[in-house]
Write an enzyme that holds these catalytic residues in place. Structure first.
Site, PDB file in Angstrom:
ATOM      1  N   CYS A 143       3.498   4.594   4.081  1.00  0.00           N
ATOM      2  CA  CYS A 143       4.747   3.840   4.146  1.00  0.00           C
ATOM      3  C   CYS A 143       5.429   3.858   2.762  1.00  0.00           C
ATOM      4  O   CYS A 143       5.466   4.891   2.092  1.00  0.00           O
ATOM      5  CB  CYS A 143       4.429   2.424   4.626  1.00  0.00           C
ATOM      6  SG  CYS A 143       5.821   1.407   5.120  1.00  0.00           S
ATOM      7  N   THR A 144       5.933   2.726   2.322  1.00  0.00           N
ATOM      8  CA  THR A 144       6.642   2.665   1.045  1.00  0.00           C
ATOM      9  C   THR A 144       5.699   2.665  -0.162  1.00  0.00           C
ATOM     10  O   THR A 144       6.172   2.558  -1.297  1.00  0.00           O
ATOM     11  CB  THR A 144       7.538   1.420   0.983  1.00  0.00           C
ATOM     12  OG1 THR A 144       6.737   0.262   1.240  1.00  0.00           O
ATOM     13  CG2 THR A 144       8.661   1.502   2.002  1.00  0.00           C
TER      14      THR A 144
END
Length: 318
Positions: A143-144
């Protein structure tokens, strides 16, 4: 005489069954050896970095995959030892700090939202990430979490991905060649799209390390056979109005991270969680409301507005 013959026949039958059982046991051992061959790449340590505000499945999904890699120590690492809370308030006791870890075969960094972006400004943490990366066999993110790798200078001009919301920041702020893929790998750097994609990436990496049979055995152990109730989960296959609505919520959540001057960190609130959505205030405060002489914090203006419609309802159910 008949009794003796019956006993001899029974004895022979039992002996034959025992021999068959022994053969079957041997076959089972051989089958297990085929399923779990010696890894092609020796992996002894997998460290998963945790920080307040991380997304729990980003970390726990890969954790559930890598702990099934035999002979490998998989553990959590924090900037400091102690309790670390994910974005929803889940508490995890972390017993190892970054000061104690000088080498990892695999480094994995989960994502989140505003607090993940704040980690991209922490030079002490970024220096540690660079140091670990200098000797790691694989450096990965979910993800981030790719924002943190990007801030450390590890993804510039490399193919990488992130949560659909995080791709623009990954490209514009950190110079990655963003791909619209479930997961990517550029040399030893592996990145995945949002949250659940971390499991796919971890299985793909496990395949590179230990092979297809090993990976399929782990998938069977996890009963990993995703069958979501609806088509969706991507900005490309979801209703556009829903996507833009979610984007607006994320923008709200990122407001104070991108503009620290708007932060409410120095204020004391009479609540610890957002009444409307249940998010802990440690994940970030986007707006506030005064009610009956008390100050309440909310992750977004939208949540504050919901509270203000029926404040007593929220206060009595807290």
């Amino acid at each position: 005489m008949a009794i003796i013959c019956f006993a001899l026949i029974a004895s022979c039958k039992n002996n034959n069954e025992e021999k068959k059982a022994t053969v079957m046991d041997t076959r089972n051992v051989e089958t297990m050896s085929e399923i779990y061959p010696a890894p092609k790449v020796a992996i002894k340590t997998v460290g998963i970095l945790l920080y307040d505000g991380y997304s729990s499945l980003d970390a726990m999904g890969p954790y559930s995959v890598f702990i099934r890699l035999m002979g490998t120590h998989v553990f959590f690492i924090g900037k400091h030892k102690g309790i670390i809370e994910d974005g929803g308030g889940l508490k995890v006791q972390v017993d190892t700090s970054i000061d104690e870890v000088k080498h990892l075969d695999i480094l994995l960094i989960p994502g989140g939202l505003a607090q993940t972006y704040e980690q991209t400004k922490d030079e002490e943490l970024l220096s540690w990430v660079r140091s670990i990366d200098s000797t790691s066999k694989y450096t990965t993110s979910v993800c981030t979490g790719s924002w943190i790798l990007g801030a450390a200078g590890l993804l510039k001009d490399k193919e990488a991905t992130s949560h659909w919301y995080g791709k623009k920041i990954l490209a514009n702020d950190f110079g990655a060649k963003v791909q619209n893929e479930r997961y990517t790998h550029s040399g030893k750097y592996w990145t995945s799209a949002g949250v659940s994609a971390g499991i796919d990436m971890s299985l793909a990496l496990l395949n590179e390390i230990a092979g297809e049979k090993y990976t399929k055995a782990v998938m069977l152990d996890l009963e990993y056979d995703p069958q979501p109730p609806f088509k969706g989960g991507s900005e490309n296959n979801s209703d556009k109005n829903m996507v833009e609505g979610m984007r607006a919520l994320y923008d709200e959540g990122m407001k104070t991270a991108l503009h620290p001057e708007l932060s409410f960190k120095n204020l004391k609130f009479d609540n610890t969680k957002d009444f409307a959505c249940g998010m802990p205030l440690t994940a970030g405060v986007g707006d506030t409301a005064h009610y009956k002489g008390k100050l309440y914090g909310f992750c977004s203006t939208g949540c504050k507005n919901e509270f203000e419609k029926h404040p007593e309802q929220y206060l009595t159910s807290k």
